[in-house]
Each structure stands twice: as structure tokens, then as C-alpha cells.
Enzyme design. Structure first.
Site, PDB file in Angstrom:
ATOM      1  N   ARG A   8      -0.997   0.415  17.463  1.00 37.73           N
ATOM      2  CA  ARG A   8      -0.016   1.524  16.573  1.00 37.73           C
ATOM      3  C   ARG A   8      -0.181   2.738  16.930  1.00 37.73           C
ATOM      4  O   ARG A   8      -1.260   3.055  17.743  1.00 37.73           O
ATOM      5  CB  ARG A   8      -0.594   1.214  15.201  1.00 37.73           C
ATOM      6  CG  ARG A   8       0.015   0.030  14.308  1.00 37.73           C
ATOM      7  CD  ARG A   8      -0.279   0.008  13.130  1.00 37.73           C
ATOM      8  NE  ARG A   8       0.370   1.121  12.461  1.00 37.73           N
ATOM      9  CZ  ARG A   8       0.002   2.275  11.865  1.00 37.73           C
ATOM     10  NH1 ARG A   8      -1.425   2.158  11.717  1.00 37.73           N
ATOM     11  NH2 ARG A   8       0.548   3.013  11.351  1.00 37.73           N
ATOM     12  N   SER A  10      -1.253   5.495  15.071  1.00 39.41           N
ATOM     13  CA  SER A  10      -2.110   6.369  14.578  1.00 39.41           C
ATOM     14  C   SER A  10      -3.576   6.568  15.222  1.00 39.41           C
ATOM     15  O   SER A  10      -3.883   5.987  16.141  1.00 39.41           O
ATOM     16  CB  SER A  10      -2.590   5.392  13.089  1.00 39.41           C
ATOM     17  OG  SER A  10      -3.546   4.454  13.358  1.00 39.41           O
ATOM     18  N   LYS A  77      -9.747  -6.660   9.172  1.00 42.09           N
ATOM     19  CA  LYS A  77      -9.545  -6.988   7.710  1.00 42.09           C
ATOM     20  C   LYS A  77      -7.920  -6.673   7.508  1.00 42.09           C
ATOM     21  O   LYS A  77      -7.540  -6.966   6.333  1.00 42.09           O
ATOM     22  CB  LYS A  77     -10.310  -5.798   7.097  1.00 42.09           C
ATOM     23  CG  LYS A  77     -10.148  -4.346   7.071  1.00 42.09           C
ATOM     24  CD  LYS A  77     -10.641  -3.567   6.086  1.00 42.09           C
ATOM     25  CE  LYS A  77     -10.484  -2.139   6.048  1.00 42.09           C
ATOM     26  NZ  LYS A  77     -11.055  -1.266   5.134  1.00 42.09           N
ATOM     27  N   ASP A  78      -7.269  -6.291   8.573  1.00 39.25           N
ATOM     28  CA  ASP A  78      -5.868  -6.101   8.477  1.00 39.25           C
ATOM     29  C   ASP A  78      -5.131  -7.241   8.672  1.00 39.25           C
ATOM     30  O   ASP A  78      -3.916  -7.502   8.574  1.00 39.25           O
ATOM     31  CB  ASP A  78      -5.371  -4.962   9.115  1.00 39.25           C
ATOM     32  CG  ASP A  78      -3.763  -4.656   8.638  1.00 39.25           C
ATOM     33  OD1 ASP A  78      -3.551  -4.660   7.587  1.00 39.25           O
ATOM     34  OD2 ASP A  78      -3.047  -4.129   9.746  1.00 39.25           O
ATOM     35  N   SER A 123      -8.262   0.699  -2.856  1.00 42.76           N
ATOM     36  CA  SER A 123      -8.743  -0.530  -2.699  1.00 42.76           C
ATOM     37  C   SER A 123      -9.177  -1.184  -4.076  1.00 42.76           C
ATOM     38  O   SER A 123      -9.931  -0.698  -4.750  1.00 42.76           O
ATOM     39  CB  SER A 123      -9.845  -0.600  -1.872  1.00 42.76           C
ATOM     40  OG  SER A 123     -10.598  -2.055  -2.019  1.00 42.76           O
ATOM     41  N   ARG A 125     -10.656  -3.816  -4.640  1.00 42.01           N
ATOM     42  CA  ARG A 125     -11.951  -4.367  -4.491  1.00 42.01           C
ATOM     43  C   ARG A 125     -13.008  -3.307  -4.574  1.00 42.01           C
ATOM     44  O   ARG A 125     -13.978  -3.508  -5.460  1.00 42.01           O
ATOM     45  CB  ARG A 125     -12.291  -5.051  -2.994  1.00 42.01           C
ATOM     46  CG  ARG A 125     -13.480  -5.467  -2.601  1.00 42.01           C
ATOM     47  CD  ARG A 125     -13.657  -5.846  -1.123  1.00 42.01           C
ATOM     48  NE  ARG A 125     -13.397  -4.584  -0.438  1.00 42.01           N
ATOM     49  CZ  ARG A 125     -14.018  -3.636  -0.084  1.00 42.01           C
ATOM     50  NH1 ARG A 125     -15.253  -3.604  -0.640  1.00 42.01           N
ATOM     51  NH2 ARG A 125     -13.703  -2.502   0.719  1.00 42.01           N
ATOM     52  N   ARG A 126     -12.955  -2.283  -4.056  1.00 41.72           N
ATOM     53  CA  ARG A 126     -13.880  -1.143  -4.282  1.00 41.72           C
ATOM     54  C   ARG A 126     -13.853  -0.797  -5.596  1.00 41.72           C
ATOM     55  O   ARG A 126     -15.101  -0.468  -6.231  1.00 41.72           O
ATOM     56  CB  ARG A 126     -13.690   0.033  -3.253  1.00 41.72           C
ATOM     57  CG  ARG A 126     -13.518  -0.162  -1.943  1.00 41.72           C
ATOM     58  CD  ARG A 126     -13.094   0.747  -1.042  1.00 41.72           C
ATOM     59  NE  ARG A 126     -13.367   0.559   0.488  1.00 41.72           N
ATOM     60  CZ  ARG A 126     -12.664   1.107   1.502  1.00 41.72           C
ATOM     61  NH1 ARG A 126     -11.376   1.555   1.283  1.00 41.72           N
ATOM     62  NH2 ARG A 126     -12.801   0.628   2.812  1.00 41.72           N
ATOM     63  N   GLY A 144      -2.888   7.011   2.275  1.00 39.67           N
ATOM     64  CA  GLY A 144      -3.009   7.987   3.150  1.00 39.67           C
ATOM     65  C   GLY A 144      -4.032   7.663   4.322  1.00 39.67           C
ATOM     66  O   GLY A 144      -5.075   6.947   4.052  1.00 39.67           O
ATOM     67  N   ASN A 145      -3.819   8.344   5.339  1.00 40.10           N
ATOM     68  CA  ASN A 145      -4.830   8.312   6.622  1.00 40.10           C
ATOM     69  C   ASN A 145      -6.095   9.001   6.024  1.00 40.10           C
ATOM     70  O   ASN A 145      -6.421   9.629   5.132  1.00 40.10           O
ATOM     71  CB  ASN A 145      -4.191   8.683   7.714  1.00 40.10           C
ATOM     72  CG  ASN A 145      -3.984  10.343   7.871  1.00 40.10           C
ATOM     73  OD1 ASN A 145      -4.351  10.985   7.087  1.00 40.10           O
ATOM     74  ND2 ASN A 145      -2.971  10.703   8.395  1.00 40.10           N
ATOM     75  N   THR A 148      -5.956  12.726   5.190  1.00 39.70           N
ATOM     76  CA  THR A 148      -5.349  13.079   4.276  1.00 39.70           C
ATOM     77  C   THR A 148      -6.155  12.767   2.933  1.00 39.70           C
ATOM     78  O   THR A 148      -6.441  13.275   1.997  1.00 39.70           O
ATOM     79  CB  THR A 148      -4.233  11.800   3.893  1.00 39.70           C
ATOM     80  OG1 THR A 148      -3.190  12.258   4.959  1.00 39.70           O
ATOM     81  CG2 THR A 148      -3.415  12.359   2.746  1.00 39.70           C
ATOM     82  N   ARG A 149      -7.219  11.646   3.061  1.00 42.87           N
ATOM     83  CA  ARG A 149      -7.876  11.103   1.747  1.00 42.87           C
ATOM     84  C   ARG A 149      -9.036  12.165   1.898  1.00 42.87           C
ATOM     85  O   ARG A 149      -9.509  12.761   0.538  1.00 42.87           O
ATOM     86  CB  ARG A 149      -8.621   9.817   2.032  1.00 42.87           C
ATOM     87  CG  ARG A 149      -7.282   8.636   1.989  1.00 42.87           C
ATOM     88  CD  ARG A 149      -7.908   7.221   2.362  1.00 42.87           C
ATOM     89  NE  ARG A 149      -6.998   6.288   2.257  1.00 42.87           N
ATOM     90  CZ  ARG A 149      -6.732   5.092   1.451  1.00 42.87           C
ATOM     91  NH1 ARG A 149      -7.958   5.021   0.883  1.00 42.87           N
ATOM     92  NH2 ARG A 149      -6.026   4.415   1.636  1.00 42.87           N
ATOM     93  N   CYS A 233      -3.650  -9.476  -0.511  1.00 38.58           N
ATOM     94  CA  CYS A 233      -4.557  -8.581  -0.028  1.00 38.58           C
ATOM     95  C   CYS A 233      -4.655  -7.220  -1.299  1.00 38.58           C
ATOM     96  O   CYS A 233      -5.588  -6.448  -0.965  1.00 38.58           O
ATOM     97  CB  CYS A 233      -3.331  -7.831   0.897  1.00 38.58           C
ATOM     98  SG  CYS A 233      -1.648  -7.277   0.115  1.00 38.58           S
TER      99      CYS A 233
END
Length: 550
Positions: A8, A10, A77-78, A123, A125-126, A144-145, A148-149, A233
Site C-alpha cells: 500500500r 501509506s 494482524k491485518d 480498538s 480489544r484495547r 486515522g493514521n 493523525t492520532r 475483527c
């Protein structure tokens, strides 16, 4: 052999893909980076309407099956647990840190955050695990990437965000972490998967050097936990496995979304029994009522938090659907274009060749003006240090950063753009000697301007720039009109593109500054010039050009 690596566009994806490419090149292989535009990059519909887990992996896998590339690099994980006919994970490199981290304002830890602090995470999970530790905090669903976060932490609207240590490390931002969190990670977190066609024996042999058996065994166990639970997911499912002296310790967890209950199970066995151990942990979790405390099949578009954009941010993505060639290594310009929605194809068109030098060291001078990051690299190659007695000027923020990373103090950086003209406009009054090391091809604007103001200025050519052979994948994409736009950062780049690929009339071309525009005009190429010589100026010019050509 020559290997086409699909990725990708990114920042995180290209960073980890280039890590793989560098190791294959070190083993003697030629590697072309092929940027694959995925549904996740182009689909602006609601996330919940985009489909199930693996949106980003799906297009890379399609490109593999269609022989558009020879290998694809995924964040493990993806990657969905279900196999794809004809494809195989040929290598699992040694994983990065698998932990989650807190990035909080003022260096705070989770325990130190004041009550009602706003903590961002995309997430479940988190969030489920953190709610059990800090039920008094407000957890905000974010996307966001990475950039961004992080930008949302104070002075943004959040007190902290939670991210994967591996992602931060790969993009050079791990220093932003204020605490490694005591929670279980996502299955496969921190690991990469290098996938290829199952019948491509030559490629399988080539990438075998990347495989790290302990990581593969641990990841197999973690993914077996996820598969055994039938986890979607968006389900709060976690797993962690480690191999130590031939023994495998695997732990899985399922958590209630409100943090009030959890089911955790572990197995200790031989490393060879990784998948069986993971399945046994999943069976134990189910037997202990895991399905009663959460919806195990909960789903949304992907687990790879770092790669997605907030839905509300999509309105700002003014370059959606545009593929831009940035003819240099990944850096701020390409990242700014990505943040505006463009898919970026990074590929250098020139390489630096150092020139023979008669001097043993850099001459003593009052000032040294450094006009590019390449000049910093050339000085390092020569083993020359700028004298401590000299004041140092940098043409722009990127060059200033490179100088600081090399241990220099930077005394002058123009505040209005990154160009010789901007540096000259910022230059202090006075007299003295100025040395301008740099490219043999550089313009004399700075030297001439300083001389005109009474300074004893001289240039010192350290290197020249030579065209490189472009990758076959770029040549094909260019010919098929899959590259929509180009950013030209120097006149030499404009000439190299013309020689290697040939300029097309349908391209949207942005020149970084007037000098590049002058060369483009001489080549008969129409362009828009960035009003400000910085990444934001390039984005604005590209947006303007797209609007004009609609």
C-alpha cells in the site's frame, strides 16, 4: 533475481515494505516497489459498508494472484486467518515489539491520568482491557493514521491515545510513547507476513532468508486462538505467544466491552505444537464462557488501526483517487499528499555521486550554508565536519533536521519557504566569509546574492546527481496512465523524468519552486508552482491544479 514487492502507499506500509526490500537487496536481489491502490484507499463509503476483515489485505492478494507483483508485505494482524488458494506466507520476519503503548500529554502514564481523561483508541480489544484498569476515563473511538492520532493529543481534543509500539517504531515515533501498557496484544501484533504465490519456487527460495522460526511459531499460535474463537475483527480478543528454549507459552483473552469481565487461558508446550496450543487455548476460553461476555463475531473493516482514516476526516481528503509520483525517498512531501487523500508512488529518479576532492577537510569559514539533505550526507561520506566556529544556515526544515541529527547547531532557517531565495531573504546583514557546499548542478542564486550584499561567498561542489534506471513497474504504470500527477522537486528531476519516461500531456505537474518550473517550461511541460516551498504548499498547488483541470 528481480522481485516485485506489492505494498500500500501509506507511510507505515511503505516503511515496512522498504525494510523487507532492503534485506532482499542485501542478499543480492533486485527489488521493485509496486504501490497497489486498495479499496480501503479509494472507497469513501461508511466503514461499516466496506466489508469485513481484510479490506487492505484483499487488494494486495488480488495483485499477487494476477501477477502484478511477486510478493506482498502485510502487517500480520491485518491478515485474515483464512488461507487463500494459490497463496502462501513464505516468510515471517522477526517481529518488532508486540506491546501497546500510551502516548499521553505531559508524559503521563495511565495511572497518572486525571479522572475523566479522554483516551483515544480505535480498538475494542484495547478499550475493553483499559476500562478494567481505568473505568473513570472516557474512551473515544478514533481512526486515522499514526500522525493523525498523535495530533489529537493535547493541545488537541484528547489527553492520550493508545497505539501499537511496532507501528510507532517503524515510522520513527516511538519516543512519543509515555508508557508500555500491561494489556494483551492483538494476535500477530508487531509481526509482518511476506506472502507470495504458492507455486513460485524461485521467490519462495529468495524470501526464505527473511523467515524467523520463533516468530512464525508464536504468530501461528496467536492466530490459532483467533481462528478457534471464530473472532471477528471488532471482537475484543487478544493473544500473546513467546518461544523460549524450545518451549511455547501462549495466552489468549476475551474481554467484555465494558471492562467488567474477562476470560484468560494459557498453555505451555513445545514450539512445534504452536497451532494445536492456540486451538487448545481457544477451546478453553469457549468452555469458560467467552461467548457469553462478548460478541465473538463482531466485525468491521479491518484490525489494522494505523492504516484507516476517520470518517469525518474524509471530507477533507481533497486528493482522493489521485496517484502521485514523488521522485524521491519517502518524506514530508509525500506524507502531506497522503494526508490529503492521494496514493503516493515514491521512487527516486536520481542518485548522488560524490566528486573527487583535493581538500582534506572543510575550509574554515564564518558561515556554512547547507542547501539540501544530500549535502549533509555528502559531508558525512567525506568524513568532514563543519567547524564549531562557523555559524550554520539551512535552506529549510528538512535540511535543518538532518543537520541536527548529525550533531550540528543550526543558527538560521528561513521561516518563509525552503529555497535559496528564502534563505537569502533571511540572511543577516554584515560581512564575512560564506561557504556553500552542495551539488555541482546547483544554481548560483545564493552565492551571487550574498556577494551582492558584501559577503565573501563561494560554492564548493561535493557531488553531482545522475539519473537511475526506473523500475519496470513504474514504467508500466506510467505507460498505462496509472500515474496521474508528479511533484518535481528540482530541475534535474524534471530532465531525468523526461529522459527515462517521457513527459505526458495529461499529467498534473506541480513544481516545488520557480527554478523547477523554469526547467519544466523549457521541456514544454505545463505545471503549477507551489506558492510556498514546503509540503503544505505542494498540497495546495496540487489541489488547485486538480480543480482547474476538472
Amino acid at each position: 533475481m528481480r522481485i516485485r514487492l506489492g505494498t500500500r502507499g501509506s507511510v507505515l506500509a511503505t516503511t515496512q515494505s522498504r525494510w523487507v526490500a532492503d534485506r532482499l537487496r542485501a542478499a543480492g536481489h533486485e527489488v521493485d516497489i509496486v504501490v497497489v491502490r486498495t479499496q480501503g484507499d479509494t472507497d469513501r463509503s461508511s466503514l461499516t459498508e466496506m466489508g469485513g476483515i481484510g479490506v487492505f489485505a484483499a487488494e494486495l492478494r488480488r495483485a499477487l494472484r494476477d501477477a502484478e507483483c511477486d510478493i506482498a508485505v502485510h502487517s500480520m494482524k491485518d491478515l485474515p486467518t483464512a488461507p487463500v488458494e494459490g497463496l502462501v506466507v513464505g516468510a515471517v520476519p522477526e517481529r518488532e515489539d508486540l506491546r501497546d503503548v500510551l502516548c499521553a500529554r505531559d508524559g503521563l502514564t495511565l495511572e497518572d491520568l486525571p479522572p475523566a481523561s479522554r483516551v483515544g483508541s480505535g480498538s475494542p480489544r484495547r478499550v475493553a482491557q483499559l476500562r478494567a484498569l481505568r473505568p473513570d476515563c472516557e474512551f473515544v473511538d478514533i481512526r486515522g493514521n499514526i500522525g493523525t492520532r498523535l495530533a489529537r493529543v493535547a493541545p488537541g481534543d484528547l489527553d492520550a491515545v493508545v497505539l501499537a509500539a511496532a507501528g510507532l517504531s517503524r515510522v520513527g515515533e516511538l519516543h512519543r510513547a509515555t508508557e508500555f501498557l500491561p494489556i494483551l496484544p492483538a494476535p500477530g501484533q508487531g509481526a509482518l507476513a511476506v506472502e507470495c504465490r504458492q507455486d513460485d519456487a524461485d521467490v519462495l527460495e529468495a524470501i526464505a532468508i527473511l523467515d524467523h522460526p520463533p516468530t512464525r511459531e508464536a504468530v501461528d499460535a496467536e492466530r490459532a486462538v483467533l481462528a478457534g474463537l471464530g473472532g471477528g475483527c471488532a471482537a475484543p480478543i487478544a493473544a500473546r505467544a513467546e518461544v523460549n528454549q524450545g518451549r511455547l507459552q501462549v495466552t489468549g483473552g476475551v474481554f467484555a466491552g465494558d471492562g467488567t469481565s474477562a476470560r484468560v487461558a494459557s498453555r505451555d508446550t513445545t514450539a512445534e505444537a504452536a497451532e494445536a496450543a492456540g486451538k487448545a487455548v481457544a477451546d478453553q476460553l469457549l468452555a469458560e464462557g467467552a461467548a457469553l461476555i462478548t460478541q465473538l463475531g463482531a466485525s468491521r473493516d479491518s484490525r489494522l488501526d494505523e492504516f484507516h482514516d476517520d470518517r469525518e476526516l474524509w471530507a477533507r481528503k481533497r486528493l482522493d483517487g489521485l496517484t502521485v509520483l514523488v521522485p524521491k525517498e519517502p518524506g514530508p512531501i509525500g506524507r502531506a499528499l497522503q494526508d490529503a487523500g492521494a496514493a503516493v508512488w515514491w521512487e527516486p529518479m536520481l542518485r548522488r555521486r560524490n566528486l573527487p576532492q583535493d581538500l582534506d577537510q572543510l575550509p574554515v569559514t564564518d558561515w556554512v550554508a547547507v542547501t539540501s539533505v544530500r549535502t549533509v550526507a555528502a559531508l558525512e561520506d567525506l568524513g568532514w565536519r563543519i567547524p564549531d566556529s562557523a555559524s550554520i544556515a539551512a535552506v529549510g526544515p528538512a535540511t535543518a533536521q538532518a543537520l541536527r541529527e548529525s550533531g550540528y547547531r543550526v543558527d538560521l532557517v528561513p521561516s518563509d519557504g525552503s529555497s535559496a531565495e528564502a534563505l537569502l531573504a533571511s540572511w543577516p546583514t554584515g560581512t564575512g566569509s560564506v561557504l556553500v557546499p552542495g551539488s555541482q548542478l546547483s544554481r548560483t542564486t545564493l552565492v551571487d546574492g550574498l556577494r551582492g550584499r558584501g559577503w565573501d561567498a563561494s560554492s564548493l561542489p561535493l557531488y553531482t546527481m545522475e539519473p537511475v534506471d526506473v523500475s519496470g513497474s513504474l514504467r508500466v504504470a506510467w505507460q498505462r496512465h496509472q500515474i496521474d500527477a508528479v511533484v518535481v522537486t528540482a530541475g534535474s528531476v524534471a530532465r531525468a523524468i523526461g529522459q527515462s519516461l517521457g513527459w505526458r500531456d495529461d499529467l498534473k505537474v506541480v513544481a516545488f519552486g520557480p527554478p523547477s518550473a523554469t526547467v519544466l517550461a523549457g521541456l514544454g511541460v505545463r505545471c503549477t508552482v507551489a506558492k510556498e516551498q514546503n509540503p503544505e504548499g505542494v498540497v495546495e498547488a496540487m489541489v488547485q491544479l486538480c480543480e482547474e483541470m476538472e
